[in-house]
Write an enzyme that holds these catalytic residues in place. Structure first.
Site, mmCIF file in Angstrom:
data_model
loop_
_atom_site.group_PDB
_atom_site.id
_atom_site.type_symbol
_atom_site.label_atom_id
_atom_site.label_comp_id
_atom_site.label_asym_id
_atom_site.label_seq_id
_atom_site.Cartn_x
_atom_site.Cartn_y
_atom_site.Cartn_z
ATOM 1 N N HIS A 183 0.805 -1.216 0.000
ATOM 2 C CA HIS A 183 0.000 0.000 0.000
ATOM 3 C C HIS A 183 0.839 1.267 0.000
ATOM 4 O O HIS A 183 0.399 2.300 -0.487
ATOM 5 C CB HIS A 183 -1.047 -0.035 1.102
ATOM 6 C CG HIS A 183 -2.171 -0.937 0.710
ATOM 7 N ND1 HIS A 183 -2.167 -2.267 1.037
ATOM 8 C CD2 HIS A 183 -3.245 -0.735 -0.099
ATOM 9 C CE1 HIS A 183 -3.223 -2.839 0.481
ATOM 10 N NE2 HIS A 183 -3.896 -1.940 -0.209
ATOM 11 N N ARG A 290 -10.988 2.832 -3.052
ATOM 12 C CA ARG A 290 -10.737 1.987 -1.866
ATOM 13 C C ARG A 290 -11.367 2.655 -0.648
ATOM 14 O O ARG A 290 -10.718 3.420 0.056
ATOM 15 C CB ARG A 290 -9.232 1.810 -1.649
ATOM 16 C CG ARG A 290 -8.517 0.988 -2.711
ATOM 17 C CD ARG A 290 -7.037 0.816 -2.363
ATOM 18 N NE ARG A 290 -6.424 -0.274 -3.094
ATOM 19 C CZ ARG A 290 -5.757 -0.115 -4.243
ATOM 20 N NH1 ARG A 290 -5.630 1.076 -4.788
ATOM 21 N NH2 ARG A 290 -5.213 -1.166 -4.841
ATOM 22 N N ARG A 326 -15.606 0.300 -3.856
ATOM 23 C CA ARG A 326 -15.463 -1.008 -3.230
ATOM 24 C C ARG A 326 -15.817 -0.896 -1.745
ATOM 25 O O ARG A 326 -15.398 0.054 -1.073
ATOM 26 C CB ARG A 326 -14.016 -1.483 -3.372
ATOM 27 C CG ARG A 326 -13.778 -2.794 -2.663
ATOM 28 C CD ARG A 326 -12.388 -3.305 -2.901
ATOM 29 N NE ARG A 326 -11.401 -2.547 -2.173
ATOM 30 C CZ ARG A 326 -10.089 -2.733 -2.304
ATOM 31 N NH1 ARG A 326 -9.627 -3.614 -3.169
ATOM 32 N NH2 ARG A 326 -9.241 -2.036 -1.601
ATOM 33 N N GLU A 425 -10.029 -11.965 -6.863
ATOM 34 C CA GLU A 425 -8.670 -11.850 -6.328
ATOM 35 C C GLU A 425 -8.276 -13.060 -5.487
ATOM 36 O O GLU A 425 -7.233 -13.074 -4.853
ATOM 37 C CB GLU A 425 -8.481 -10.536 -5.554
ATOM 38 C CG GLU A 425 -9.570 -10.204 -4.580
ATOM 39 C CD GLU A 425 -9.420 -8.821 -3.935
ATOM 40 O OE1 GLU A 425 -8.380 -8.177 -4.100
ATOM 41 O OE2 GLU A 425 -10.371 -8.410 -3.257
ATOM 42 N N ASN A 448 -3.301 -7.764 -7.455
ATOM 43 C CA ASN A 448 -2.368 -7.651 -6.325
ATOM 44 C C ASN A 448 -2.556 -8.840 -5.391
ATOM 45 O O ASN A 448 -1.605 -9.481 -4.965
ATOM 46 C CB ASN A 448 -2.613 -6.362 -5.541
ATOM 47 C CG ASN A 448 -2.542 -5.137 -6.428
ATOM 48 O OD1 ASN A 448 -1.992 -5.214 -7.514
ATOM 49 N ND2 ASN A 448 -3.093 -4.029 -5.981
ATOM 50 N N ASP A 449 -3.815 -9.112 -5.065
ATOM 51 C CA ASP A 449 -4.083 -10.248 -4.196
ATOM 52 C C ASP A 449 -4.096 -11.559 -4.979
ATOM 53 O O ASP A 449 -3.633 -12.580 -4.483
ATOM 54 C CB ASP A 449 -5.415 -10.063 -3.461
ATOM 55 C CG ASP A 449 -5.239 -9.161 -2.252
ATOM 56 O OD1 ASP A 449 -4.267 -9.379 -1.504
ATOM 57 O OD2 ASP A 449 -6.041 -8.240 -2.054
ATOM 58 N N ARG A 459 2.592 -10.065 -0.858
ATOM 59 C CA ARG A 459 2.833 -8.955 -1.783
ATOM 60 C C ARG A 459 3.693 -7.844 -1.190
ATOM 61 O O ARG A 459 4.246 -7.022 -1.915
ATOM 62 C CB ARG A 459 1.495 -8.369 -2.265
ATOM 63 C CG ARG A 459 0.674 -7.774 -1.156
ATOM 64 C CD ARG A 459 -0.771 -7.577 -1.570
ATOM 65 N NE ARG A 459 -1.078 -6.191 -1.863
ATOM 66 C CZ ARG A 459 -2.304 -5.744 -2.068
ATOM 67 N NH1 ARG A 459 -3.339 -6.582 -2.070
ATOM 68 N NH2 ARG A 459 -2.519 -4.484 -2.319
ATOM 69 N N CYS A 496 -8.313 -4.044 -11.697
ATOM 70 C CA CYS A 496 -7.938 -2.868 -10.916
ATOM 71 C C CYS A 496 -6.697 -3.119 -10.074
ATOM 72 O O CYS A 496 -6.296 -2.293 -9.285
ATOM 73 C CB CYS A 496 -9.097 -2.401 -10.044
ATOM 74 S SG CYS A 496 -9.652 -3.654 -8.883
HETATM 75 C C1 PEP Z 1 -5.997 -6.081 -5.643
HETATM 76 O O1 PEP Z 1 -5.891 -6.942 -4.766
HETATM 77 O O2 PEP Z 1 -5.535 -6.216 -6.796
HETATM 78 C C2 PEP Z 1 -6.677 -4.810 -5.356
HETATM 79 C C3 PEP Z 1 -6.902 -3.933 -6.298
HETATM 80 O O3 PEP Z 1 -7.033 -4.562 -4.055
HETATM 81 P P1 PEP Z 1 -6.017 -4.022 -2.929
HETATM 82 O O4 PEP Z 1 -4.727 -3.672 -3.604
HETATM 83 O O5 PEP Z 1 -6.660 -2.848 -2.270
HETATM 84 O O6 PEP Z 1 -5.917 -5.208 -2.033
HETATM 85 MG MG MG Z 2 -7.078 -6.781 -2.969
#
Ligand code: PEP
Ligand code: MG
Length: 572
Positions: A183, A290, A326, A425, A448-449, A459, A496
């Site tokens: 993040h 977010r 979201r 995800e 990402n997840d 990650r 996303c």
């Molecule tokens: C993801 O997991 O790709 C996502 C967009 O959500 P976050 O990065 O907020 O977990």
């Molecule tokens: Mg995520």
């Protein structure tokens, strides 16, 4: 001195180091004589006075209300009595005694029934740590202390740390930990701050005030550069800005391939105020808001009205463009003050995101009410994070129907047809996306997840960052399956996760049939430029040519070669 790390946000910055070290204070413990109790208590009162003055100073700033609870604690006679009696009973130094009292009080507050009291845990620890800091001659450095332009050097940056920060003053970020999709990286990109993360122990090599260069393009940090290096970097920075200007010129054009396929290029945001920057960067909409960032403010749990105002302001700012909000995605590194989610042994596999919301119906319903009420102010889509199976979708549907019925009964206006979609995800969701498609209006792939769970790679952990491979055949298969299943059921599918803004992935994703790409606003112009330079047919045949490839390295190499051969600007 040059330190290699992970390039997390592009650009080049030079400035003076500001060290933000939120490490735990080491508390000494020793015996005192009964005759020393008065002296130790006197030290406590002096430190308390200093801490209280410090907070009064902070409370004169913008967020005065945030510090009310701490000021009350400094005045509380009960705290003083507790310290005095503990000194007499335990006959230990005051730092130790105070740390014990804090521990005990925090546990009591955390276990309280009242949400208000639970939320005070953070205030209490903050106030106590300030007093301890003065006792140990280690006053707490805070990000609100940043008053001039700096390079922020830190071990790690929690989303809540950055709330009081004036992001305009941060020229660059260098951190010991964190990967490309942590993040901190996302925040740096959305604020257009060059950042290098995963530097291991940069905080041990830098002193406050050191001259530093953060090269977010190559992922390098230079401390106390010599004259030659400075000149070289001044030139690189000018070159970077020149390219940026070229890209800026095309950002308001549509994302249309040379053979006429129009895709949507949207933006990810964390705070309502970022909506304007989506428009200036040429975003067609917001693919991911977010919403949890509204909940990370210390001492302030957003009410239905606060949320309604925040969501409405984003919808209005986007003037009819699609806005995907979201629902609360707490957990992992997004920890809300007052809820000890970190107590999970495996937070990333634990009580987070939709799992948290479904077990906190009051919080979930309040958010759904606020979202549905805001739906009349623009083009809203509601999205649910971390879905792993149909059971969750049925429970969501049930709650949504109840909330809609309540609003209708109360004659509160909302758009009943508001689209509801899910994030893909979790590997199980991608693999069963044909089943989930019956209960969703759209999909958005959260790479990402998805990558973290598919490859079993945290990650945010730089030690395993080399295994975090967006182009891994296993990941690409899950993406392809999701897109095919979505289309077979007539659902639009976007992405996303950070992969959507990776210029190397653009043609691959276009070729796999992705309908919309959502990314940090800064990435929009280059992705648009790539899409406007290729045909969808050639992208499709390129994506097909990747299928037999066996490794992420082979696929990435093929993508780079393909791009460099066709797009002269790509080798930038
Ligand atoms: C993801 O997991 O790709 C996502 C967009 O959500 P976050 O990065 O907020 O977990
Ligand atoms: Mg995520």
């Amino acid at each position: 001195m040059e330190f290699p790390g992970i390039s997390a946000s592009p650009g080049i910055a030079r400035g003076r180091a500001f060290l933000f070290l939120d490490d735990k204070l080491a508390i000494p413990r020793h015996h005192i004589e009964a005759s020393q109790v008065d002296y130790e208590f006197g030290r406590f009162l002096t430190a308390l006075g200093k801490a209280s003055k410090e907070v009064e100073g902070l409370a004169r700033g913008r967020n005065a209300k945030l510090f009310d609870a701490q000021l009350l604690m400094f005045d509380d006679p009960d705290l003083k009595d507790k310290v005095r009696s503990a000194l007499e009973e335990e006959q230990r130094n005051v730092e130790w005694v105070l740390a014990q009292i804090m521990e005990e009080m925090s546990q009591k507050l955390e276990a309280a029934d009242s949400q208000y009291l639970r939320e005070r845990t953070v205030d209490f620890s903050d106030a106590g740590n300030r007093i301890l800091g003065h006792l140990l001659f280690r006053p707490k450095v805070q990000l609100t202390d940043v008053k001039s332009e700096v390079i922020l050097v830190t071990h790690n940056l929690m989303p809540s740390d950055t709330l009081g920060l004036d992001r305009r003053l941060v020229l660059g970020i260098a951190a010991d930990v964190g990967g490309k999709t942590s993040h901190t990286a996302i925040l740096a990109r959305s604020s257009e701050i060059p950042a290098v993360l995963g530097l291991s122990d940069i905080t041990r090599h830098v002193k406050a005030g050191d001259d530093m260069i953060v090269d977010g393009i190559r992922g390098i940090v230079i401390v106390e550069p010599d004259e030659l290096t400075q000149e070289m970097y001044d030139e690189r920075k000018r070159e970077w800005q020149r390219r940026y200007v070229v890209l800026k010129e095309m950002r308001q054009l549509p994302a249309e391939t040379v053979d006429g396929k129009l895709v949507s290029i949207e933006a990810n945001i964390e705070l309502p105020e970022e909506a304007e920057s989506v428009l200036t960067h040429g975003g067609d909409g917001i693919g991911l808001f977010r919403s949890e960032f509204l909940f990370l403010q210390p001492n302030h749990f957003p009410s239905e009205e606060d949320q309604y105002q925040a969501y409405s302001s984003v919808l209005k700012a986007m003037r009819g463009r699609s806005v995907t909000i979201r629902t609360l995605d707490l957990g992992g590194d997004k920890v809300m003050p007052g809820f000890s989610l970190e107590a999970d042994a495996n937070p990333l596999l634990g009580w987070r995101a939709i799992r948290f919301c479904l077990s906190k119906p009051d919080i979930f319903r309040t958010q759904l009410r606020a979202l549905l009420r805001a739906s009349v102010n623009g083009n809203l889509r509601i999205m649910f994070p971390l879905i792993s199976g149909t059971e969750e979708l049925s429970r969501i549907e049930e709650t949504v129907s109840e909330v809609k019925a309540d609003l209708a009964r109360e004659n509160v206006p909302f758009r009943p047809e508001t689209a509801m979609g899910i994030m893909i995800e979790v590997p199980s969701a991608a693999l069963s996306s044909d089943i989930l498609a019956d209960q969703a209006d759209f999909f958005s792939i959260g790479t990402n997840d998805l990558i973290q769970y598919t490859l079993a790679v945290d990650r945010g952990n730089e030690r395993v960052a080399y295994l975090y491979e967006p182009f891994h055949p296993g990941v690409l298969r899950l993406i392809r399956t999701t897109i095919e299943n979505a289309h077979a059921h007539g659902l639009p599918v976007g992405m996303c996760g950070e992969m959507a803004g990776d210029p190397l992935a653009t043609v691959v994703l276009l070729g796999l049939g992705l309908d919309s790409f959502s990314m940090g606003p800064i990435a929009i112009p280059l992705v648009k430029r790539i899409i406007r330079s290729v045909g969808v047919m050639e992208a499709e045949s390129f994506a097909r040519s990747l299928v037999p490839m066996k490794s992420a390295a082979d696929i990435e190499e093929a993508a780079r070669k393909w791009m460099e051969e066709r797009l002269d600007f790509f080798s930038w």
